[in-house]
Design an enzyme around this catalytic site. Sequence first.
Site, PDB file in Angstrom:
ATOM      1  N   GLY A  58      11.072  14.343 -14.034  1.00  0.00           N
ATOM      2  CA  GLY A  58      11.137  13.405 -15.154  1.00  0.00           C
ATOM      3  C   GLY A  58       9.720  12.974 -15.499  1.00  0.00           C
ATOM      4  O   GLY A  58       8.903  12.755 -14.611  1.00  0.00           O
ATOM      5  N   LEU A 238      -4.386  21.248 -25.156  1.00  0.00           N
ATOM      6  CA  LEU A 238      -4.409  22.621 -25.657  1.00  0.00           C
ATOM      7  C   LEU A 238      -4.308  23.634 -24.522  1.00  0.00           C
ATOM      8  O   LEU A 238      -4.920  24.711 -24.582  1.00  0.00           O
ATOM      9  CB  LEU A 238      -5.707  22.846 -26.458  1.00  0.00           C
ATOM     10  CG  LEU A 238      -5.889  21.923 -27.674  1.00  0.00           C
ATOM     11  CD1 LEU A 238      -7.320  22.004 -28.195  1.00  0.00           C
ATOM     12  CD2 LEU A 238      -4.904  22.275 -28.775  1.00  0.00           C
ATOM     13  N   ASP A 270       1.996  15.883 -17.904  1.00  0.00           N
ATOM     14  CA  ASP A 270       2.229  14.561 -17.306  1.00  0.00           C
ATOM     15  C   ASP A 270       1.046  14.142 -16.438  1.00  0.00           C
ATOM     16  O   ASP A 270       0.623  12.973 -16.459  1.00  0.00           O
ATOM     17  CB  ASP A 270       3.505  14.577 -16.459  1.00  0.00           C
ATOM     18  CG  ASP A 270       4.740  14.952 -17.278  1.00  0.00           C
ATOM     19  OD1 ASP A 270       4.760  14.665 -18.487  1.00  0.00           O
ATOM     20  OD2 ASP A 270       5.667  15.542 -16.689  1.00  0.00           O
TER      21      ASP A 270
HETATM   22  P1  ADP Z   1       1.923  20.337 -21.928  1.00  0.00           P
HETATM   23  O1  ADP Z   1       2.328  20.724 -20.529  1.00  0.00           O
HETATM   24  O2  ADP Z   1       2.322  18.934 -22.276  1.00  0.00           O
HETATM   25  O3  ADP Z   1       2.285  21.336 -22.997  1.00  0.00           O
HETATM   26  P2  ADP Z   1      -0.746  21.441 -21.810  1.00  0.00           P
HETATM   27  O4  ADP Z   1      -0.133  22.769 -21.553  1.00  0.00           O
HETATM   28  O5  ADP Z   1      -1.656  21.320 -22.981  1.00  0.00           O
HETATM   29  O6  ADP Z   1       0.339  20.276 -21.906  1.00  0.00           O
HETATM   30  O7  ADP Z   1      -1.545  21.056 -20.482  1.00  0.00           O
HETATM   31  C1  ADP Z   1      -2.084  19.776 -20.274  1.00  0.00           C
HETATM   32  C2  ADP Z   1      -3.469  19.916 -19.688  1.00  0.00           C
HETATM   33  O8  ADP Z   1      -3.420  20.609 -18.448  1.00  0.00           O
HETATM   34  C3  ADP Z   1      -4.434  20.697 -20.560  1.00  0.00           C
HETATM   35  O9  ADP Z   1      -5.071  19.856 -21.491  1.00  0.00           O
HETATM   36  C4  ADP Z   1      -5.391  21.268 -19.535  1.00  0.00           C
HETATM   37  O10 ADP Z   1      -6.376  20.313 -19.189  1.00  0.00           O
HETATM   38  C5  ADP Z   1      -4.519  21.492 -18.329  1.00  0.00           C
HETATM   39  N1  ADP Z   1      -4.028  22.889 -18.311  1.00  0.00           N
HETATM   40  C6  ADP Z   1      -2.811  23.335 -18.684  1.00  0.00           C
HETATM   41  N2  ADP Z   1      -2.722  24.682 -18.545  1.00  0.00           N
HETATM   42  C7  ADP Z   1      -3.925  25.096 -18.081  1.00  0.00           C
HETATM   43  C8  ADP Z   1      -4.496  26.367 -17.720  1.00  0.00           C
HETATM   44  N3  ADP Z   1      -3.773  27.509 -17.826  1.00  0.00           N
HETATM   45  N4  ADP Z   1      -5.772  26.395 -17.283  1.00  0.00           N
HETATM   46  C9  ADP Z   1      -6.500  25.276 -17.169  1.00  0.00           C
HETATM   47  N5  ADP Z   1      -6.033  24.057 -17.487  1.00  0.00           N
HETATM   48  C10 ADP Z   1      -4.761  23.943 -17.937  1.00  0.00           C
END
Ligand code: ADP
Length: 327
Positions: A58, A238, A270
């Site tokens: 959650g 991103l 999160d």
């Molecule tokens: P959500 O899970 O809400 O879609 P994101 O995928 O953008 O959010 O991930 C949140 C943060 O986690 C990113 O801004 C980044 O700092 C980190 N992150 C996510 N995926 C990666 C990755 N493959 N490599 C490095 N950092 C990551």
Amino acid sequence: MHDHAHAHDPSRDHDLDDATYDLLVVGSANADLVVGVERRPAPGETVLGSDLVTHPGGKGANQSVAAARLGARTALLARVGDDAHGRLLLDSQRAAGADTVGVLVGGAPTGVALITVDPSGDNSIVVSPGANARLTPEDIRAAGSLLAASRVVSTQLEIPVESVTEVVRTLPATARFVLNPSPPAPLPDEVLAACDPLVVNEHEARYILGDDAAPGDSPEDWARALLTLGPRSVVITLGARGALTADGSGSPVTVPSPKVDAVDTTGAGDAFTAALAWRLGLGEELPTAAAYAARVGATSVTRQGAQESYPTADEVAGQMEGQVEGA
Ligand code: ADP
């Protein structure tokens, strides 16, 4: 009304010193029930799956554990059922060092996410909100002293939007409000206006902007367009590309994420939001706090799971050293 120079306002510093909690998370707590399957059943069909694995999850509970693991003085305001899943969630909060004084028990079964994972790693998820849907505006009002004792209050949308609105109304003037509108839903103007920042991923940015997402269709354009909807600041995550921050004081700022071998991105957003909210409460500027949060998010994706993957502050620092050595 809101002064962006507040981090340097001495009267505000005094209020911050009185805070008991660096971060209060108001949000959901779910048991994630995960079964691996060869393929999903068609209507009327039964398939056999792997042994059931149960994880605490959650978005609210995840954020609270993430902040507490980092060393933030953290409390969770949430509702769970008087059942084994509720106890699992309370245990995981306490193990991480979060205060559970604000976790209400009873009224409905603990929320669950029923998750099937196929061999390609794709998830299918059914969420039963359960007790999360019963975290009411009255519950928020009754927790006024908890809100008053917190530097930053962070929410998401796995609880009723009326309760998020009540958080905004109950929030003391000294506290900062952070919202990750996930899963995305229409937001009252008064909630949007309180966000400092509004934290969205690409999907959530597009949902909120609707037809306004078009102009240049870059994250910079989304950030500018989101600011016109009222939030004091905006952060767009991103994934591997890091994040973008904007507060209207200049051009949006891109914050890179460290390059890591991603194993499981569950709960990365999160962890990012929790770390960001905590660091902002300590008085860091938005890009500085987002850079720290990106390191936390990146560390979390190098490990399986959500809460199980969250780093301590030492591990985040170690991850940074690894970056420098590797450079
Ligand atoms: P959500 O899970 O809400 O879609 P994101 O995928 O953008 O959010 O991930 C949140 C943060 O986690 C990113 O801004 C980044 O700092 C980190 N992150 C996510 N995926 C990666 C990755 N493959 N490599 C490095 N950092 C990551």
